[in-house]
Structure formats: structure tokens, C-alpha cells
Design a protein around this motif. Structure first.
Motif, short mmCIF file in Angstrom:
data_model
loop_
_atom_site.label_atom_id
_atom_site.label_comp_id
_atom_site.label_asym_id
_atom_site.label_seq_id
_atom_site.Cartn_x
_atom_site.Cartn_y
_atom_site.Cartn_z
N TYR A 123 0.77 -1.22 0.03
CA TYR A 123 -0.03 -0.01 0.05
C TYR A 123 0.75 1.29 0.08
O TYR A 123 0.69 2.24 -1.00
CB TYR A 123 -0.97 0.05 1.07
CG TYR A 123 -1.95 1.11 1.21
CD1 TYR A 123 -3.01 1.18 0.65
CD2 TYR A 123 -1.36 2.30 1.60
CE1 TYR A 123 -3.94 2.37 0.70
CE2 TYR A 123 -2.16 3.43 1.98
CZ TYR A 123 -3.42 3.48 1.45
OH TYR A 123 -4.08 4.52 1.31
N HIS A 126 2.61 1.83 -3.44
CA HIS A 126 1.69 2.50 -4.42
C HIS A 126 1.34 3.73 -4.03
O HIS A 126 1.23 4.64 -5.11
CB HIS A 126 0.42 1.53 -4.40
CG HIS A 126 -0.67 2.10 -5.25
ND1 HIS A 126 -1.62 2.64 -4.87
CD2 HIS A 126 -0.57 2.08 -6.64
CE1 HIS A 126 -2.50 2.75 -6.02
NE2 HIS A 126 -1.68 2.64 -6.99
N VAL A 145 -9.97 -0.41 -9.94
CA VAL A 145 -10.16 -1.51 -9.16
C VAL A 145 -9.01 -2.71 -9.21
O VAL A 145 -8.13 -2.87 -8.45
CB VAL A 145 -11.40 -2.08 -8.90
CG1 VAL A 145 -11.49 -3.42 -8.04
CG2 VAL A 145 -12.44 -1.09 -8.17
N ILE A 148 -5.61 -1.07 -8.72
CA ILE A 148 -5.33 -1.00 -7.23
C ILE A 148 -4.98 -2.24 -6.67
O ILE A 148 -3.95 -2.39 -5.78
CB ILE A 148 -6.25 -0.29 -6.41
CG1 ILE A 148 -6.54 1.37 -6.77
CG2 ILE A 148 -5.97 -0.41 -4.99
CD1 ILE A 148 -7.54 1.98 -6.14
N LYS A 149 -5.70 -3.26 -6.79
CA LYS A 149 -5.54 -4.83 -6.48
C LYS A 149 -4.06 -5.33 -6.73
O LYS A 149 -3.48 -5.86 -6.11
CB LYS A 149 -6.70 -5.65 -6.82
CG LYS A 149 -8.06 -5.51 -6.18
CD LYS A 149 -9.00 -6.38 -6.59
CE LYS A 149 -10.30 -6.57 -5.89
NZ LYS A 149 -11.27 -7.27 -6.34
N VAL A 152 -1.60 -3.06 -4.69
CA VAL A 152 -1.63 -3.11 -2.94
C VAL A 152 -2.17 -4.48 -2.74
O VAL A 152 -1.96 -4.94 -1.40
CB VAL A 152 -2.65 -2.29 -2.29
CG1 VAL A 152 -2.38 -1.02 -2.88
CG2 VAL A 152 -4.06 -2.58 -2.73
N ALA A 154 -4.92 -8.10 -2.40
CA ALA A 154 -6.30 -8.29 -2.12
C ALA A 154 -6.54 -7.83 -0.57
O ALA A 154 -7.80 -7.17 -0.36
CB ALA A 154 -6.89 -9.82 -2.27
N TYR A 157 -6.67 -4.08 -0.52
CA TYR A 157 -7.90 -3.56 -1.05
C TYR A 157 -8.91 -3.54 -0.15
O TYR A 157 -9.67 -2.72 -0.06
CB TYR A 157 -8.00 -4.13 -2.32
CG TYR A 157 -9.16 -3.78 -3.07
CD1 TYR A 157 -9.23 -2.48 -3.81
CD2 TYR A 157 -10.49 -4.51 -2.86
CE1 TYR A 157 -10.56 -2.25 -4.35
CE2 TYR A 157 -11.46 -4.10 -3.57
CZ TYR A 157 -11.82 -2.82 -4.17
OH TYR A 157 -12.74 -2.38 -4.84
N GLU A 158 -9.28 -4.72 0.37
CA GLU A 158 -10.47 -4.92 1.31
C GLU A 158 -10.65 -4.22 2.39
O GLU A 158 -11.59 -3.60 2.73
CB GLU A 158 -10.59 -6.45 1.53
CG GLU A 158 -11.61 -6.92 2.49
CD GLU A 158 -12.97 -6.90 1.96
OE1 GLU A 158 -14.12 -6.71 2.57
OE2 GLU A 158 -13.04 -7.14 0.61
N TRP A 161 -9.81 -0.01 0.62
CA TRP A 161 -10.21 0.69 -0.49
C TRP A 161 -11.73 0.35 -0.85
O TRP A 161 -12.66 0.96 -1.20
CB TRP A 161 -9.43 0.35 -1.74
CG TRP A 161 -8.19 1.19 -1.87
CD1 TRP A 161 -6.80 0.96 -1.57
CD2 TRP A 161 -8.04 2.62 -2.49
NE1 TRP A 161 -6.08 2.02 -2.02
CE2 TRP A 161 -6.91 2.84 -2.46
CE3 TRP A 161 -8.96 3.26 -3.06
CZ2 TRP A 161 -6.64 4.28 -2.93
CZ3 TRP A 161 -8.77 4.64 -3.34
CH2 TRP A 161 -7.46 4.96 -3.43
N ARG A 162 -12.13 -1.00 -0.42
CA ARG A 162 -13.25 -1.43 -1.17
C ARG A 162 -14.54 -0.69 -0.83
O ARG A 162 -15.35 -0.10 -1.52
CB ARG A 162 -13.63 -2.92 -0.81
CG ARG A 162 -14.95 -3.36 -1.34
CD ARG A 162 -15.06 -5.01 -1.01
NE ARG A 162 -15.03 -5.24 0.43
CZ ARG A 162 -16.37 -5.20 1.07
NH1 ARG A 162 -17.22 -4.95 0.47
NH2 ARG A 162 -16.44 -5.25 2.46
N SER A 174 -16.90 -0.66 -10.10
CA SER A 174 -16.11 -1.53 -10.75
C SER A 174 -15.78 -1.28 -12.17
O SER A 174 -15.17 -2.01 -13.06
CB SER A 174 -16.76 -3.13 -10.95
OG SER A 174 -17.98 -3.00 -11.52
#
Length: 443
Positions: A123, A126, A145, A148-149, A152, A154, A157-158, A161-162, A174
Motif C-alpha cells: 500500500y 503504491h 479496482v 489498485i488490487k 496493493v 487483495a 484493497y479489502e 479501499w473497497r 467496478s
């Protein structure tokens, strides 16, 4: 020696008195033209306009300034307002798993609870590289999305970011441009005056100070601003712009520059070629219901608080008083959503009740009595939804009708909507429109 002649003065209609529309008119009067600004609202400002919040004149929607806002700072200097600009070392926080944590610098990232070391490293790398990137075009056709995934992972992101995506863009999350999201990361990253501290700015009196000065400068140099004056139609005859239809009838202009939200364009200019109208109709926008509250005490010490909480349908909130000193404390809580979402039809009280509940969860020391006053404002076209390849879909500002220019905050993509970006683009738009050859008179 013969002096070069000055360009002829042009009578130009400007639709919309937000920052972009005012910047267009301001540049036009500086260059010797005669703009007339038409604004449907009873005040200038658009999304930056102020309202009377129980004796406090303040914006309906929050605004802040970064040290990189060159166009904004330039116009402040031209208007003699630079001394009214103040810079503050602000803080950012993250509400996650029922815990308020520091955020926004390398040390906060290292100490963040709820994220593994590898995810933290990816993270941070990035974010750092995003602030160093200048060439955004390779990201224009890339899905945000996925981008970023890939960087950084999964896990990050979860956690980080999500929910920020889902509670701002909903079903559109998406299919967003990576260039558009990158520009937001870079702007905040470049607001730092060192690796560990960010610096944001506010103007004494808020945005109204700038709006009033722009309005006065336009009028002092012969421009005109008509409030509560909606335009019903841009009149096109023989393929050229001829003027505007208003409640007062038909009024002739050499040129028309529209800065109102693009979704209004098909209704305002129905005589545009069908392919152009279809491109406008295909553009999508996010709406906002923004709650502003006066509190007897601070909620936290942060200016911006990111939120990842299954019980809160917001990506974050802004404690404006932690930037601009105000008493009582002022807080903005924006609820973003597509305008067609059923939630947008909820009553103001539903949103006010949510804010009270969320704030008392974040800071259990708050009680109902600490909420001095609350209001909710709505804006249907708060932000364009920029899909991958957005520039390919966006109609050009100079439309294929002599004498007509149409633009809004979409046109400085991939930059986020902002006062500085609107001013800079508006001044360029004014110069472009003024330099274009006048349409021939109809025969």
C-alpha cells in the motif's frame, strides 16, 4: 509606428456562476470583452455557494485547498486576497473495526491495526509512486479496482479501499478510470510539506470571499451577472449560435459559453447534432446528500476521517473546524450515491439521524445535546463518473457549432473537481472562445 489594433469587444453569454463560469467571465473582462453571466440560483458559487447556517455564512459543501492549487493561488494574488489565505498542518484518521486510528503518513501505516506487513508495504509503495507519477495517460483505459488490487493486493484493497469505492460509486465502482483515481491520490500526497505532515489551506470567510471578489471584479470592468435568471434554450440558427431564450425573450450574443452540468445540455441545446446529444446523454454523475452539523465539541482531532464500518454507509467525513477555526465545531458528512438510487429519495431527517448515530459511535462522549444544529443539502450532479477511456466519450468543449462552448468539471479529467481546477480551466476556456472567429451574420 502603427500600433496593433485591439481585438474587437465581444458580447458573450456565460451560463452558470460557479467557479468555472465566474473564471470565464473574469478572464473575458480582463481581455476587454462584455460577458453576461446567467445563473438560475439566487447567488453565485454553484457547489461553492454559502448559506446562512444559524448565523454562520458557510459553504453548503466542504472545500479545502492544497499547496499545489496554482490557478487558485494566482487569482487570489490578482484580486489582492493572498493575505487571507491560511495554511494549517492537518491530520487524517481511519475508523476501522470499531477503532479510531491515525492515518496518512508512513508511521501511521506501520502502526495500523488490522493489516499485515506485506499489505502495508505494498500500500505504501503504491501511494508513494502515485505521488511521483506525472504521466497519467497510460492509466486512462485501465480499470481502477484492478489497478489498485494489482499494486496493493487483495488484503489492503479489502481493508482500505473497497468500502470507499462502494459507498461513493455503488454499482459503478467496478468500472472507473485508474487515471481518475490516481489524480486523487497524487493531489493529497503532494499536499504534504514533509513525509509525515500534510498542509491544507482555507480562505478567511470561506469560498464566499473569493466569489464576492470575482463578482465585483467582473462588474467593475463592465461585465454583468444576472442571478435567478435561468436560460431555457440556446438558440441556433443556420448552424450558428445566435443567442439565448430566457423568461425575458430572445437575447442576441456573439458567443455562448456554458459551464452548467453536462446532463443539462441536451435540454438547453436540443438543436445540437444527434451524435453529440447522444454522447451527452451517455454521461453519468454521482449525486450527494451532504449533512453539515454544528457540534459543541470536536468529534476527533482529524480533518478527514476515512471510514470502513459495516454499520455506516459513508466512505468518510470532514471535520472542517480542524482546518478553519470555528465555534461551534463544524462537521460535514457527505452521502454519495447515484441519483437514481432509492436512497437519494430518503428524507433529510433519515440522513440527519444517521449522522448523529455515527458520530456518537465514533466518539461515545458525544450526546444528542452536543448537536447544536444540522442541515442537509442535495446536489444531483455532484461529480462525473469517469469510466476507463473517459476522454474518448466526452464531447469536446468547442462543439461543432460556431460560437458555442460547453464544459463542466468533467473537462479537466483526470483531475478531481475543485475550485482551482475550475478556475484554471475556465480561464483557458475564455481565451479559446474569445480567440475563435466570430460566426458570420445570417444572410
Amino acid at each position: 509606428m502603427t500600433q496593433p489594433s485591439s481585438p474587437p469587444s465581444q458580447r458573450v453569454a456565460v451560463l452558470g456562476a460557479g467557479p468555472m463560469g465566474l473564471a470565464v467571465a473574469y478572464q473575458l473582462v480582463l481581455d476587454g470583452h462584455r460577458p453576461v453571466v446567467f445563473e438560475a440560483d439566487d447567488r453565485v458559487g454553484g457547489m461553492t455557494a454559502a448559506f446562512d447556517f444559524s448565523g454562520l455564512q458557510i459553504e453548503r459543501y466542504y472545500h479545502f485547498h492544497c499547496i499545489s492549487d496554482a490557478a487558485f493561488l494566482q487569482v487570489l494574488n490578482e484580486l489582492g486576497l493572498s493575505s487571507k489565505m491560511h495554511w494549517v498542518a492537518t491530520k487524517m484518521g481511519y475508523w476501522y473495526q470499531g477503532r479510531l486510528q491515525p492515518w496518512g503518513n508512513p508511521m501511521a501505516l506501520l502502526r495500523f491495526k488490522g493489516l499485515g506487513w506485506i499489505a502495508k508495504f505494498r500500500y505504501g509503495l503504491h501511494a508513494f509512486l502515485s505521488t511521483k507519477r506525472d504521466d497519467w495517460k497510460p492509466l486512462d483505459h485501465v480499470d481502477a479496482v484492478g489497478w489498485i488490487k494489482r499494486w496493493v493486493g487483495a488484503e489492503a484493497y479489502e481493508v482500505l479501499w473497497r468500502r470507499l469505492f462502494e459507498y461513493k460509486f455503488y454499482d459503478y465502482s467496478s468500472n472507473l478510470s485508474a487515471a481518475w483515481i490516481w489524480s486523487r491520490i497524487r493531489r493529497i500526497g503532494r499536499s504534504r510539506y514533509n513525509l509525515f505532515k500534510e498542509k491544507l489551506g482555507y480562505l478567511e470567510g470561506g469560498s464566499q470571499t473569493l466569489l464576492d471578489a470575482l463578482k465585483a471584479a467582473i462588474e467593475a470592468k463592465g461585465g454583468e451577472i444576472r442571478l435567478s435568471s435561468p436560460v431555457s434554450r440556446v438558440v441556433i440558427e443556420e448552424g450558428c449560435v445566435r443567442g439565448l431564450q430566457t423568461a425575458s425573450g430572445l437575447e442576441s450574443f456573439d458567443k455562448v459559453v456554458s459551464t452548467v452540468p453536462l446532463p443539462y445540455v441536451p435540454r438547453l441545446v436540443p438543436d445540437l447534432p444527434a451524435p453529440i446529444l447522444e454522447r451527452f446523454a451517455a454521461l453519468k454523475n454521482i449525486a450527494v446528500v451532504c449533512v453539515i452539523a454544528k457540534l459543541r465539541k470536536p468529534l476527533t482531532e482529524n480533518f478527514w476521517l476515512n471510514i470502513n464500518d459495516p454499520e455506516m454507509d459513508i466512505p468518510g467525513l470532514v471535520e472542517y473546524s480542524n482546518l478553519r477555526p470555528l465555534d461551534p465545531h463544524v462537521l460535514y458528512v457527505p452521502f454519495y450515491m447515484p441519483g437514481e438510487h432509492p436512497k437519494y429519495r430518503d428524507t433529510d431527517e433519515i440522513f440527519l439521524s444517521k449522522v448523529r448515530s455515527y458520530c456518537m459511535k465514533i466518539n461515545p462522549a458525544l450526546t444528542e445535546d452536543d448537536f447544536v444544529d444540522m442541515r442537509a443539502s442535495r446536489y444531483r450532479f455532484a461529480q462525473p463518473i469517469c469510466e476507463p477511456g473517459y476522454l474518448d466519450r466526452l464531447p469536446p468543449a468547442a462543439l461543432p457549432v460556431p460560437g458555442l462552448w460547453v464544459a463542466d468539471t468533467s473537462h479537466y479529467y483526470p483531475e478531481d473537481r475543485g475550485i482551482s481546477e475550475s478556475i484554471g480551466f475556465g480561464r483557458l476556456l475564455a481565451r479559446s472562445a474569445a480567440a475563435a472567429k466570430l460566426a458570420d451574420s445570417p444572410t
